[in-house]
Scaffold this active site. Structure first.
Site, PDB file in Angstrom:
ATOM      1  CG  ASP A  54      39.591  19.143  23.113  1.00  5.00           C
ATOM      2  OD1 ASP A  54      40.226  18.080  23.073  1.00  5.00           O
ATOM      3  OD2 ASP A  54      40.154  20.245  23.144  1.00  5.00           O
TER       4      ASP A  54
ATOM      5  CG  ASP B 137      43.453  31.081  21.568  1.00  4.03           C
ATOM      6  OD1 ASP B 137      43.747  30.144  22.353  1.00  4.03           O
ATOM      7  OD2 ASP B 137      42.510  31.002  20.753  1.00  4.03           O
TER       8      ASP B 137
ATOM      9  CG  HIS C 226      42.523  27.064  23.098  1.00  2.63           C
ATOM     10  ND1 HIS C 226      42.939  27.484  21.848  1.00  2.63           N
ATOM     11  CD2 HIS C 226      42.970  25.791  23.194  1.00  2.63           C
ATOM     12  CE1 HIS C 226      43.602  26.534  21.248  1.00  2.63           C
ATOM     13  NE2 HIS C 226      43.649  25.479  22.050  1.00  2.63           N
TER      14      HIS C 226
ATOM     15  CD  GLU D 117      39.622  29.057  20.190  1.00  2.38           C
ATOM     16  OE1 GLU D 117      40.521  29.369  20.994  1.00  2.38           O
ATOM     17  OE2 GLU D 117      39.850  28.742  19.019  1.00  2.38           O
TER      18      GLU D 117
HETATM   19  C1  GLP Z   1      44.566  21.956  20.888  1.00  4.51           C
HETATM   20  C2  GLP Z   1      43.801  21.216  21.957  1.00  4.51           C
HETATM   21  C3  GLP Z   1      44.157  21.728  23.333  1.00  4.51           C
HETATM   22  C4  GLP Z   1      45.658  21.830  23.481  1.00  4.51           C
HETATM   23  C5  GLP Z   1      46.206  22.771  22.465  1.00  4.51           C
HETATM   24  C6  GLP Z   1      47.697  23.034  22.610  1.00  4.51           C
HETATM   25  O1  GLP Z   1      43.963  23.147  20.546  1.00  4.51           O
HETATM   26  N1  GLP Z   1      42.401  21.278  21.803  1.00  4.51           N
HETATM   27  O2  GLP Z   1      43.602  20.872  24.322  1.00  4.51           O
HETATM   28  O3  GLP Z   1      45.962  22.277  24.772  1.00  4.51           O
HETATM   29  O4  GLP Z   1      45.917  22.207  21.199  1.00  4.51           O
HETATM   30  O5  GLP Z   1      48.428  22.086  21.911  1.00  4.51           O
HETATM   31  P1  GLP Z   1      49.987  21.915  21.983  1.00  4.51           P
HETATM   32  O6  GLP Z   1      50.259  21.201  23.256  1.00  4.51           O
HETATM   33  O7  GLP Z   1      50.324  21.069  20.796  1.00  4.51           O
HETATM   34  O8  GLP Z   1      50.579  23.262  21.928  1.00  4.51           O
END
Ligand code: GLP
Length: 261
Positions: A67, A136, A138, A143
């Site tokens: 993304d 949440d 995702h 989302e």
């Molecule tokens: C962002 C990214 C996701 C990732 C999420 C969790 O929102 N777009 O791909 O999984 O963060 O991040 P973290 O691993 O820092 O909790």
């Protein structure tokens, strides 16, 4: 779905690095899907260490980002391309042009999603897609309420996600873009192997819902239950609310080596 639980995030990172190493050594032109966030960082550090010691090479590997933010220049420190370059690809021998992201320029408009899908399929599809999970539920930036069949497209972030990600914007929630472009859940499910990483107690509730709850677009990560080869790699903190915790531990301990990673 395979759930693998370790005592610490560094063991989680080693296991994920083992899985990627197995792909790199068995495939002449491996295609990786790379995720941002803090969860994959121990794995990226381990891969860099192994590359430096000469045990793995990324010479023939390609990678696709999961993304990207819209409205942030690709070379800005907050862009996901910049994140992946500085946390991984700049430190290994992957060719710079082998890293692709779903860039959305004003000129590309709604075509950007189609173009990215085409580039992934021209590369032969993604062999191994790394994923984190948002609090949440995702995956990528899909989302809750995202279609389980969705393809790469523009999404609007929820307030909770912008709050979680403000730490990458000097704590300023308002600086976090509202719009992003993300591989869809259908796109993610097309990868041949999904590896979701979650560590820390803040992920424990959502991990339990995603792994053991119903498949629902309200918990996008629950879509992994539909995939024939999905591995969820957790530390004890993230795994603490799983009903079948002891069974997952036992299953991994007893796993025959010939089954691979
Ligand atoms: C962002 C990214 C996701 C990732 C999420 C969790 O929102 N777009 O791909 O999984 O963060 O991040 P973290 O691993 O820092 O909790």
């Amino acid at each position: 779905m395979e759930v693998v639980i370790f005592d610490s995030p560094s063991e989680v990172g080693c296991h994920v690095a083992n899985t990627i190493e197995a792909l790199l050594t068995s495939n002449d032109a491996p295609v990786l899907g790379l995720a941002t966030g803090s969860s994959p960082l121990p794995a990226y550090q381990e891969l860099i260490t192994r590359y430096r010691s000469g045990s793995i090479t990324f010479e023939h590997a390609r990678a696709f980002l999961l993304d990207e933010y819209i409205g942030i220049e690709e070379d800005s420190p907050q862009s996901y391309r910049h994140f992946i370059e500085s946390e991984l690809t700049r430190h290994i021998n992957m060719r710079p042009e082998a890293l692709a992201g779903p860039l959305l320029s004003p000129a590309s408009g709604t075509r950007a999603g189609y173009d990215y899908e085409r580039r992934i399929s021209e590369a032969g599809g993604i062999d191994l897609q790394l994923l984190g999970i948002g609090t949440d539920g995702h995956i990528g930036f899909n989302e809750p309420s995202s279609s389980l069949a969705s393809r790469t497209r523009v999404k609007t972030l929820m307030a909770a996600t912008r709050r979680d990600n403000a730490r990458f914007f000097a704590g300023d929630e308002d600086a976090v873009p509202r719009h992003v472009i993300t591989q869809g859940i259908g796109t993610i499910l097309d990868a041949r192997h999904l590896v979701l990483i979650a560590t820390g107690s803040a992920k424990a509730n959502i991990v339990a819902l995603a792994v053991e709850g119903p498949v629902t677009s309200m918990v996008p990560a629950s879509a992994l239950q539909l995939h024939p080869h999905a591995t969820v790699v957790l530390d004890e903190q993230a795994a603490k609310h799983l009903t079948l915790h002891d069974y997952y531990r036992e299953m991994f301990e007893l796993k025959p080596e010939r089954m691979g990673l």
